[in-house]
Design a protein around this motif. Structure first.
Motif, PDB file in Angstrom:
ATOM      1  N   GLU A  68       0.833  -1.203   0.000  1.00  0.00           N
ATOM      2  CA  GLU A  68       0.000   0.000   0.000  1.00  0.00           C
ATOM      3  C   GLU A  68       0.871   1.258   0.000  1.00  0.00           C
ATOM      4  OE1 GLU A  68      -2.500  -0.291   3.368  1.00  0.00           O
ATOM      5  OE2 GLU A  68      -3.723  -1.948   2.564  1.00  0.00           O
ATOM      6  N   SER A  69       1.931   1.253   0.816  1.00  0.00           N
ATOM      7  CA  SER A  69       2.828   2.406   0.872  1.00  0.00           C
ATOM      8  C   SER A  69       3.577   2.575  -0.438  1.00  0.00           C
ATOM      9  CB  SER A  69       3.825   2.244   2.027  1.00  0.00           C
ATOM     10  OG  SER A  69       3.160   2.135   3.262  1.00  0.00           O
ATOM     11  N   LEU A  70       4.000   1.458  -1.040  1.00  0.00           N
ATOM     12  CA  LEU A  70       4.731   1.522  -2.298  1.00  0.00           C
ATOM     13  C   LEU A  70       3.843   2.096  -3.405  1.00  0.00           C
ATOM     14  CD1 LEU A  70       7.451   0.820  -3.614  1.00  0.00           C
ATOM     15  CD2 LEU A  70       6.504  -1.426  -4.175  1.00  0.00           C
ATOM     16  N   ILE A  71       2.600   1.669  -3.465  1.00  0.00           N
ATOM     17  CA  ILE A  71       1.674   2.164  -4.479  1.00  0.00           C
ATOM     18  C   ILE A  71       1.380   3.649  -4.247  1.00  0.00           C
ATOM     19  CG2 ILE A  71      -0.707   1.974  -5.330  1.00  0.00           C
ATOM     20  CD1 ILE A  71      -0.462  -1.062  -4.746  1.00  0.00           C
ATOM     21  N   GLU A  72       1.241   4.045  -2.959  1.00  0.00           N
ATOM     22  CA  GLU A  72       0.985   5.448  -2.648  1.00  0.00           C
ATOM     23  C   GLU A  72       2.163   6.312  -3.075  1.00  0.00           C
ATOM     24  OE1 GLU A  72      -1.500   8.416  -1.512  1.00  0.00           O
ATOM     25  OE2 GLU A  72      -1.963   6.259  -1.447  1.00  0.00           O
ATOM     26  N   ALA A  73       3.404   5.784  -2.905  1.00  0.00           N
ATOM     27  CA  ALA A  73       4.586   6.525  -3.346  1.00  0.00           C
ATOM     28  C   ALA A  73       4.568   6.711  -4.854  1.00  0.00           C
ATOM     29  CB  ALA A  73       5.856   5.791  -2.908  1.00  0.00           C
ATOM     30  N   ALA A  74       4.159   5.657  -5.586  1.00  0.00           N
ATOM     31  CA  ALA A  74       4.095   5.751  -7.047  1.00  0.00           C
ATOM     32  C   ALA A  74       3.010   6.719  -7.500  1.00  0.00           C
ATOM     33  CB  ALA A  74       3.852   4.364  -7.638  1.00  0.00           C
ATOM     34  N   LEU A  75       1.892   6.771  -6.759  1.00  0.00           N
ATOM     35  CA  LEU A  75       0.831   7.713  -7.102  1.00  0.00           C
ATOM     36  C   LEU A  75       1.288   9.158  -6.915  1.00  0.00           C
ATOM     37  CD1 LEU A  75      -2.252   5.909  -5.514  1.00  0.00           C
ATOM     38  CD2 LEU A  75      -1.809   6.247  -7.951  1.00  0.00           C
ATOM     39  N   LYS A  76       2.122   9.395  -5.857  1.00  0.00           N
ATOM     40  CA  LYS A  76       2.600  10.746  -5.592  1.00  0.00           C
ATOM     41  C   LYS A  76       3.696  11.158  -6.569  1.00  0.00           C
ATOM     42  CE  LYS A  76       0.090  11.279  -1.854  1.00  0.00           C
ATOM     43  NZ  LYS A  76      -1.050  12.230  -1.822  1.00  0.00           N
ATOM     44  N   ASP A  77       4.577  10.220  -6.904  1.00  0.00           N
ATOM     45  CA  ASP A  77       5.698  10.525  -7.800  1.00  0.00           C
ATOM     46  C   ASP A  77       5.950   9.292  -8.660  1.00  0.00           C
ATOM     47  OD1 ASP A  77       7.893  11.439  -9.107  1.00  0.00           O
ATOM     48  OD2 ASP A  77       9.222  11.483  -7.344  1.00  0.00           O
ATOM     49  N   GLY A  78       5.629   9.380  -9.954  1.00  0.00           N
ATOM     50  CA  GLY A  78       5.722   8.214 -10.827  1.00  0.00           C
ATOM     51  C   GLY A  78       7.075   8.011 -11.463  1.00  0.00           C
ATOM     52  N   ASP A  79       8.123   8.574 -10.932  1.00  0.00           N
ATOM     53  CA  ASP A  79       9.459   8.401 -11.500  1.00  0.00           C
ATOM     54  C   ASP A  79       9.894   6.953 -11.305  1.00  0.00           C
ATOM     55  OD1 ASP A  79      11.914   9.106 -12.679  1.00  0.00           O
ATOM     56  OD2 ASP A  79      12.809   9.347 -10.686  1.00  0.00           O
ATOM     57  N   VAL A  80      10.130   6.255 -12.404  1.00  0.00           N
ATOM     58  CA  VAL A  80      10.450   4.828 -12.349  1.00  0.00           C
ATOM     59  C   VAL A  80      11.738   4.589 -11.580  1.00  0.00           C
ATOM     60  CG1 VAL A  80      11.005   2.806 -13.753  1.00  0.00           C
ATOM     61  CG2 VAL A  80       9.222   4.381 -14.503  1.00  0.00           C
ATOM     62  N   LYS A  81      12.742   5.456 -11.804  1.00  0.00           N
ATOM     63  CA  LYS A  81      14.029   5.269 -11.149  1.00  0.00           C
ATOM     64  C   LYS A  81      13.890   5.359  -9.629  1.00  0.00           C
ATOM     65  CE  LYS A  81      18.744   7.076 -11.003  1.00  0.00           C
ATOM     66  NZ  LYS A  81      19.663   8.127 -11.507  1.00  0.00           N
ATOM     67  N   THR A  82      13.074   6.295  -9.170  1.00  0.00           N
ATOM     68  CA  THR A  82      12.883   6.459  -7.724  1.00  0.00           C
ATOM     69  C   THR A  82      12.169   5.262  -7.130  1.00  0.00           C
ATOM     70  OG1 THR A  82      12.759   8.851  -8.029  1.00  0.00           O
ATOM     71  CG2 THR A  82      11.918   7.966  -5.950  1.00  0.00           C
ATOM     72  N   ILE A  83      11.074   4.840  -7.801  1.00  0.00           N
ATOM     73  CA  ILE A  83      10.320   3.705  -7.279  1.00  0.00           C
ATOM     74  C   ILE A  83      11.162   2.442  -7.314  1.00  0.00           C
ATOM     75  CG2 ILE A  83       8.230   2.320  -7.573  1.00  0.00           C
ATOM     76  CD1 ILE A  83       7.764   5.160  -6.597  1.00  0.00           C
ATOM     77  N   ASN A  84      11.969   2.301  -8.345  1.00  0.00           N
ATOM     78  CA  ASN A  84      12.808   1.110  -8.470  1.00  0.00           C
ATOM     79  C   ASN A  84      13.812   1.020  -7.320  1.00  0.00           C
ATOM     80  OD1 ASN A  84      13.672  -1.234 -10.078  1.00  0.00           O
ATOM     81  ND2 ASN A  84      15.567  -0.067 -10.285  1.00  0.00           N
ATOM     82  N   SER A  85      14.256   2.186  -6.796  1.00  0.00           N
ATOM     83  CA  SER A  85      15.214   2.161  -5.680  1.00  0.00           C
ATOM     84  C   SER A  85      14.587   1.536  -4.437  1.00  0.00           C
ATOM     85  CB  SER A  85      15.696   3.576  -5.373  1.00  0.00           C
ATOM     86  OG  SER A  85      14.632   4.382  -4.900  1.00  0.00           O
ATOM     87  N   TYR A  86      13.253   1.668  -4.264  1.00  0.00           N
ATOM     88  CA  TYR A  86      12.577   1.055  -3.117  1.00  0.00           C
ATOM     89  C   TYR A  86      12.339  -0.434  -3.354  1.00  0.00           C
ATOM     90  CZ  TYR A  86      11.691   5.968  -2.049  1.00  0.00           C
ATOM     91  OH  TYR A  86      11.835   7.289  -1.796  1.00  0.00           O
TER      92      TYR A  86
END
Length: 728
Positions: free
Chosen positions: A193-211
């Motif tokens: 849920e937190s990971l999806i919320e982070a992607a909704l706030k900022d969809g930068d693939v590189k940032t999400i991939n770091s998590y």
């Protein structure tokens, strides 16, 4: 701790009087995390032992800054801030940069505790909210594997996000870190849920991939993310399902056709989902570091939060705090502890204290020794909160009981006396008692005033009450009660003249001459308020104690002024003149008057003779001795003064004739006969000089010179006539 809790459970209502002790124990054992954090923050700051001038400290700080000795820079500037209570803008910037450099140094040494402490100091220096440094603090917590602290701080930030006015990019970083934390707790639902919320706030693939690289496969299985995506799709949450499926596709070790099918189906329904994620393009170094350099101090390449997070697995391998956790079982135990503590904290916050205690008990066997103490405190706190209603009830009951006891014993209205049950006017009762004393109705006055004895009065009212009671008791000759009342007055007003007057009258009437009575008399004498009886009592006391001093002379003079015929006072003054060796005209005149009034007072007449001898009035001495020998012929001192006076007149034949007459008049006097025979032997028979030999007849324990035989009445070590040493 457990023993205390068990005791508290079993015997709380039996031991309600132990409540203060339990409160003290809870105060020392239960401390909130905020208190612990403040202690950790303050422990890392150290001020110089001797604080010198602020300008000198600032100069030292600038020198150390040029030498890149940042620790001393921090020390000096913190001392300046402690002295001046504030720092100028340039000094704040210098301190912030020094702290930032020191943080880098501490991170290089893997000393995350000090790094966090310095980061907190930077946050305290900022006048406005600074998310950059708050984000760096979270990164330090994650580097040190302190996921519980990271979790608490992230939740606190999210609670206040409206107040902090965070943008979506900052919120995305918070949710991203939360997803990693929940993954370490093995809570896949909250992590996703937190990971999806982070992607909704900022969809930068590189940032999400770091998590996701931190979550999979180190803590969670990527297949769980696909199952979560399917569940979201079934709930008609297309965008969330698309994000989950897309992240699973990028995180899976092998391509999965099911993920491709789910993504295609979702895109078919809503083609706009394709724009959910964006690919960040490489930018110039200045652009890449724009967020970090906004603080003005920490200049590093790229987004610091991403750099730090990408290094978490490598750092954790060398972290001594987790180096012992090898193998699947150790990691599982650590995650179970964190999960249990997380659930317990959430239950505690939702006020489900019994369930929180159970979760803390589960976590306790998995914790280390240091953490067990913290868990024990939380257990005690939870148990305390669970019994809060009972504790309040017991505390209120005790307070009511105490108030009832105080009301029972100290209430001016007695429940058993109808006369006192009605309100008593203190001023009115005092006035009626005083009027009764003035009308000489002492029994009525005592009856009225006794009603106020047990009441709580002011100091002035208490003094007035007991003074009038003492006066009333004095006039009915109840001296014991009067003494008690008047002594009570002196407890509140130790210089009350009226109380001393009546005390003195009681002592006079009861003929009390104790030390306390003399003290009261002396007090009134000093205040010039004593009567004749008190003066006589103190003078007689001084005479009995053989105390002859100026205070006694003053008293004797006052007595003679009121009673000129008082023999005791006059004799006291005569003794005082002799003690201080006064032989002036005034003293001589006083002694002559006293001797005339009391001619048979031998001691005073001897003092008079000594005074005449000191004045060298030898003729007067001879005439006085002739009278004195008629009733004091055996006084050896009189004989000594008489003989020495005749010798000083140089009339030796007079010696012989006078003592022949005295021997004839006093045939039975041994001393007179002895002196007479000695003088005949020395002067008549042997014809020797009387100035040399006469004192053989009178050498009896007096200061008689062995050479010239002069009688020295004054207390000297040498003879007054020849100067030779005296032998007494």
């Amino acid at each position: 701790m457990i023993m205390i809790i068990n005791f508290f459970k079993s015997s709380f209502f039996k031991h309600m009087l132990c409540l203060p002790a339990v409160i003290l124990i809870s105060f020392f054992l239960f401390r909130t995390p905020a208190t612990a954090q403040s202690e950790a923050a303050s422990s890392s700051s150290a001020y110089p032992v001797s604080v010198c001038d602020s300008s000198e400290l600032v100069n030292d700080a600038r020198n150390f800054f040029r030498q890149k000795d940042y620790l001393n820079v921090i020390n000096r500037l913190e001392s300046v801030m402690y002295i001046e209570k504030n720092l100028s803008a340039d000094l704040k910037d210098m301190l912030t940069e020094a702290l930032a450099k020191q943080i880098e140094s501490e991170l290089a040494k893997s000393d995350y505790k000090n790094a966090a402490s310095y980061n907190i100091k930077i946050l305290s220096l900022k006048e406005n909210f600074d998310f950059v440094w708050l984000n760096k603090l979270l990164n330090i917590y994650m580097l040190s594997a302190n996921y519980r602290k990271t979790h608490e701080l992230c939740l606190e930030i999210l609670k206040k996000q409206g107040l902090l006015a965070l943008d979506n990019q900052s919120l995305a970083k918070i949710y991203g870190k939360l997803s990693v934390v929940y993954a370490t707790f093995r809570d896949s639902a909250k992590s996703f849920e937190s990971l999806i919320e982070a992607a909704l706030k900022d969809g930068d693939v590189k940032t999400i991939n770091s998590y996701t690289t931190l979550i999979f496969p180190a803590h969670l299985d990527a297949k769980l993310l696909f199952d979560h995506a399917v569940a979201l799709a079934d709930k008609k949450m297309a965008k969330e399902a698309y994000i989950a499926a897309y992240l699973y596709k990028r995180s899976a070790e092998k391509p999965d056709a099911r993920a491709e099918e789910l993504l295609a189906a979702l895109l078919k329904k809503d083609p706009s989902l394709k724009n959910t994620f964006t690919e960040s393009t490489p930018s110039s170094p200045a652009a890449a570091t724009s967020e970090i350099t906004s603080a003005g101090v920490w200049r590093s390449e790229g987004d610091t939060s991403m750099v730090v997070l990408s290094n978490v697995p490598a750092k954790l391998k060398n972290d001594p705090s987790v180096s012992g956790r090898t193998g699947r079982s150790s990691r599982q135990a650590g995650s179970d502890l964190d999960m249990a503590l997380l659930r317990a904290d959430e239950l505690f916050e939702s006020q489900k204290y019994e369930d929180a205690i159970a979760e803390y008990e589960k976590a306790k066997p998995l914790a280390g020794e240091d953490m067990k103490k913290d868990i024990d405190r939380k257990i005690f706190s939870a148990y305390w909160h669970s019994k809060e209603d009972y504790i309040k009830f017991a505390a209120y009951s005790i307070i009511l009981i105490v108030l009832a006891i105080l009301f029972y014993y100290f209430n001016p209205m007695s429940f058993f006396n109808k006369e006192q049950y009605s309100l008593i006017s203190v001023a009115k009762t005092l006035k009626s008692g005083i009027e009764a004393i003035e009308a000489k109705k002492y029994s009525k006055a005592i009856e009225d005033l006794e009603k106020l004895v047990d009441m709580k009065l002011s100091n002035t009212e208490t003094v007035a009450l007991f003074l009038n009671l003492g006066v009333a008791y004095y006039h009915i000759n109840s001296y014991a009660n009067a003494l008690m009342a008047l002594k009570k007055v002196l407890q509140y007003d130790y210089e009350n003249i009226d109380a001393y007057k009546f005390l003195a009258r009681i002592y006079v009437k009861t003929k009390d001459r104790s030390f306390k009575a003399i003290e009261v008399f002396s007090f009134l004498i000093n205040k010039k308020m004593a009567d004749l009886e008190m003066l006589k009592a103190v003078l007689n006391h001084n005479v009995s104690q053989n105390s002859v001093d100026e205070f006694g002379v003053q008293i004797a003079g006052d007595i003679l002024a009121a009673d000129p015929s008082n023999e005791t006072a006059a004799r006291f003054i005569v003794k005082y003149f002799n003690k201080v060796k006064r032989f002036d005209d005034e003293a001589l005149k006083f002694m002559e008057k006293f001797v005339e009034s009391y001619p048979r007072d031998v001691d005073s007449r001897v003092i008079y003779l000594e005074t005449l001898y000191r004045r060298k009035d030898f003729k007067k001495i001879v005439s006085e001795c002739s009278v004195l020998f008629s009733y004091a012929c055996d006084n050896i001192l009189i004989h000594s003064i008489f003989i020495d006076s005749i010798v000083n007149l140089n009339k030796p034949q007079m010696l012989v004739s006078e003592y022949q007459r005295l021997a004839h008049e006093n045939p039975g006097s041994i001393i007179v006969n002895f002196i007479s025979q000695s003088l005949n032997s020395i002067i008549v028979d042997k014809k020797r000089m009387p100035q040399v030999e006469y004192a053989l007849a009178v050498r009896v324990n007096f200061s008689v010179c062995n050479k010239c035989f002069h009688l020295n009445l004054n207390e000297f070590n040498n003879c007054q006539r020849c100067g030779s040493a005296l032998k007494i």
